[in-house]
Design a protein around this motif. Structure first.
Motif, short mmCIF file in Angstrom:
data_model
loop_
_atom_site.label_atom_id
_atom_site.label_comp_id
_atom_site.label_asym_id
_atom_site.label_seq_id
_atom_site.Cartn_x
_atom_site.Cartn_y
_atom_site.Cartn_z
N VAL A 49 50.47 26.14 25.46
CA VAL A 49 49.25 26.62 24.80
C VAL A 49 49.41 28.05 24.30
N VAL A 50 50.14 28.88 25.05
CA VAL A 50 50.33 30.28 24.61
C VAL A 50 51.64 30.45 23.84
N VAL A 51 52.30 29.34 23.55
CA VAL A 51 53.52 29.31 22.73
C VAL A 51 54.60 30.20 23.32
N SER A 52 55.07 29.80 24.47
CA SER A 52 56.17 30.51 25.13
C SER A 52 57.16 29.51 25.69
N LYS A 53 58.43 29.88 25.63
CA LYS A 53 59.48 29.07 26.23
C LYS A 53 59.85 29.56 27.62
N VAL A 54 59.64 30.85 27.88
CA VAL A 54 60.22 31.45 29.09
C VAL A 54 59.23 32.16 29.99
N ALA A 55 57.99 32.38 29.54
CA ALA A 55 57.04 33.14 30.36
C ALA A 55 56.69 32.38 31.64
N GLN A 56 56.21 33.12 32.64
CA GLN A 56 55.85 32.52 33.93
C GLN A 56 54.33 32.50 34.09
N PRO A 57 53.69 31.33 33.97
CA PRO A 57 52.26 31.25 34.25
C PRO A 57 51.97 31.24 35.75
N LEU A 58 50.86 31.86 36.11
CA LEU A 58 50.31 31.81 37.46
C LEU A 58 48.91 31.22 37.36
N ILE A 59 48.59 30.28 38.23
CA ILE A 59 47.25 29.67 38.25
C ILE A 59 46.69 29.87 39.64
N LEU A 60 45.68 30.74 39.75
CA LEU A 60 45.10 31.11 41.04
C LEU A 60 43.62 30.74 41.08
N SER A 61 43.12 30.49 42.27
CA SER A 61 41.68 30.31 42.43
C SER A 61 41.00 31.66 42.25
N GLY A 62 40.04 31.72 41.33
CA GLY A 62 39.34 32.98 41.07
C GLY A 62 38.84 33.02 39.65
N SER A 63 38.13 34.04 39.28
CA SER A 63 37.62 34.17 37.92
C SER A 63 38.64 34.87 37.03
N GLY A 64 38.33 34.95 35.74
CA GLY A 64 39.22 35.67 34.84
C GLY A 64 39.41 37.12 35.26
N THR A 65 38.39 37.70 35.88
CA THR A 65 38.47 39.09 36.33
C THR A 65 39.57 39.30 37.35
N LEU A 66 39.92 38.26 38.10
CA LEU A 66 41.02 38.37 39.05
C LEU A 66 42.32 38.72 38.32
N GLY A 67 42.42 38.35 37.06
CA GLY A 67 43.59 38.72 36.27
C GLY A 67 43.72 40.22 36.12
N TRP A 68 42.58 40.90 35.93
CA TRP A 68 42.61 42.37 35.90
C TRP A 68 43.18 42.90 37.21
N ASP A 69 42.67 42.38 38.32
CA ASP A 69 43.10 42.85 39.63
C ASP A 69 44.60 42.64 39.84
N GLN A 70 45.16 41.62 39.24
CA GLN A 70 46.59 41.37 39.42
C GLN A 70 47.46 42.45 38.79
N MET A 71 46.88 43.30 37.97
CA MET A 71 47.65 44.40 37.40
C MET A 71 48.07 45.41 38.46
N VAL A 72 47.53 45.28 39.66
CA VAL A 72 47.97 46.10 40.78
C VAL A 72 49.46 45.89 41.04
#
Length: 376
Positions: A49-72
């Motif tokens: 969907v994001v048109v990548s051959k090599v990127a690593q997706p992570l799928i976690l329980s949580g809201s989109g805002t948890l993605g901001w927190d992952q920048m830690v």
């Protein structure tokens, strides 16, 4: 369900019946041999969907805002971060990063506008930034950033700088080419263009982002968000092997799998084009009514949602309530003191791809404005 309103806010959006059926999967172990490939295939389809051959997706329980927190995982005390601010969500992303010790420089644009390429390149030339964050679609304003142009320009000037995209209101409705545009981190959630109920935080990582995480000088000041915990889990599921750190949202992942199967059943370019077509139709209806969208130009307007200024004398609550009475749920504004002065309509997912929901919105909006005394 006969009195249920059509949900045309900028997320959560309408869900396909098959997606909802997938949510009704009986209690299932997260390491069940039947579930493991569902999770693994979901990871792989996110990459499509994001048109990548090599990127690593992570799928976690949580809201989109948890993605901001992952920048830690990539931010350390004192790191310089440039935030391109096009509204409420850019402002709050900056606030999140301050929590982890980042030194924030913000490029703010007037409401409805976006920082220019010249402003961004000048800022990147003046200072070495660990990270530049861009909100692809700020849901508060409906402003669409030109991710391709900005990312390639930033990388040309500073290849070491991470380009981080808040694409919560973009994945599934806006063009994204993760590899070609040299993106490093993409953050999204399940409930918007991916057409899944809220509850999943999805983050996509480049090799460069993972390398910066792995070479950091200080420990990650987080437990649940720590990529040390999650990277092995995602790799295991993609290899069709069970793994455990924290219990995933099994039923939501079944729903995600079902929606991703639908999305990837046709070229992703067709999905982008259809969202552009319906967005243009709605923007024309807005103009025909004598109203103005918040985004100052069509080029800067999102394809999955539109924010519209209300006529003088009306406030958002009046129009939202009137449309609700006609079976259509739209949203008011969320931009500080301006909130009562505009409204927002979502046009994503099955409402665009399979159902002609936007016509019902236009009809209800036209009738409600007339009933509230608006004259063109």
């Amino acid at each position: 369900m006969s009195d249920r309103k059509l949900c045309m806010i900028p997320g959560p959006i309408e869900f396909h019946e098959d997606v909802l059926t997938a949510m009704s999967t009986p209690a299932t172990s997260h390491v069940d041999p039947l579930f493991v490939p569902i999770f693994g295939e979901s990871i792989e389809m996110i990459r499509e969907v994001v048109v990548s051959k090599v990127a690593q997706p992570l799928i976690l329980s949580g809201s989109g805002t948890l993605g901001w927190d992952q920048m830690v995982n990539v931010i350390e005390q004192g790191d310089e971060v440039l935030v391109l601010n096009t509204g409420y969500f850019g402002e709050n992303f900056a606030d999140c990063l301050k929590t982890y010790g980042a030194k924030i420089t913000q490029l703010r644009a007037p409401v409805g506008s976006r920082p220019t390429l010249d402003e961004v390149t000048t800022a990147v030339k003046e200072k070495k930034y660990k990270m530049v964050t861009i909100t692809q679609v700020d849901t508060s304003t409906g402003v669409l950033s030109d991710i391709k142009t900005l990312s390639l320009a930033i990388k040309a000037l500073s290849p070491e700088t991470l380009v981080v995209i808040d694409a919560v209101c973009a994945v599934g409705s806006e063009e994204i080419q993760f590899d070609a545009w040299k993106l490093d981190v993409l953050i999204t959630g399940s409930q918007k263009g991916l057409g899944v109920p809220p509850g999943l935080s999805i983050v996509v990582l480049s090799e460069q982002a993972i390398n910066i995480y792995e070479s950091r000088k200080t420990p990650v000041a987080a437990y649940y968000s720590n990529w040390k915990k999650w990277l092995p889990i995602m790799k295991a599921y993609e290899a069709r092997k069970p793994a455990y750190f924290a219990t995933p949202a099994v039923q939501l992942i079944y729903a995600l799998h079902t929606s991703l199967k639908q999305i990837t059943s046709q070229p992703i370019e067709k999905r982008w084009a259809k969202h552009q077509e319906v967005a243009a139709k709605f923007r024309k209806a807005v103009k025909d009514l004598g109203l103005k969208q918040v985004a100052v130009t069509d080029d800067a307007a999102a394809n999955g949602m539109t924010a519209v200024w209300l006529p003088e004398g009306l406030v958002a609550g009046q129009l939202v309530g009137s449309l609700a009475g006609k079976g259509v749920q739209i949203a008011g504004g969320i931009l500080g003191d301006l909130s009562p002065k505009y409204f927002r309509v979502g046009h994503m997912g099955i409402s665009v791809m399979e159902r002609n929901h936007i016509d019902k919105v236009i009809k209800a909006m036209t009738e409600s404005l007339a009933e509230l005394g608006y004259k063109q």
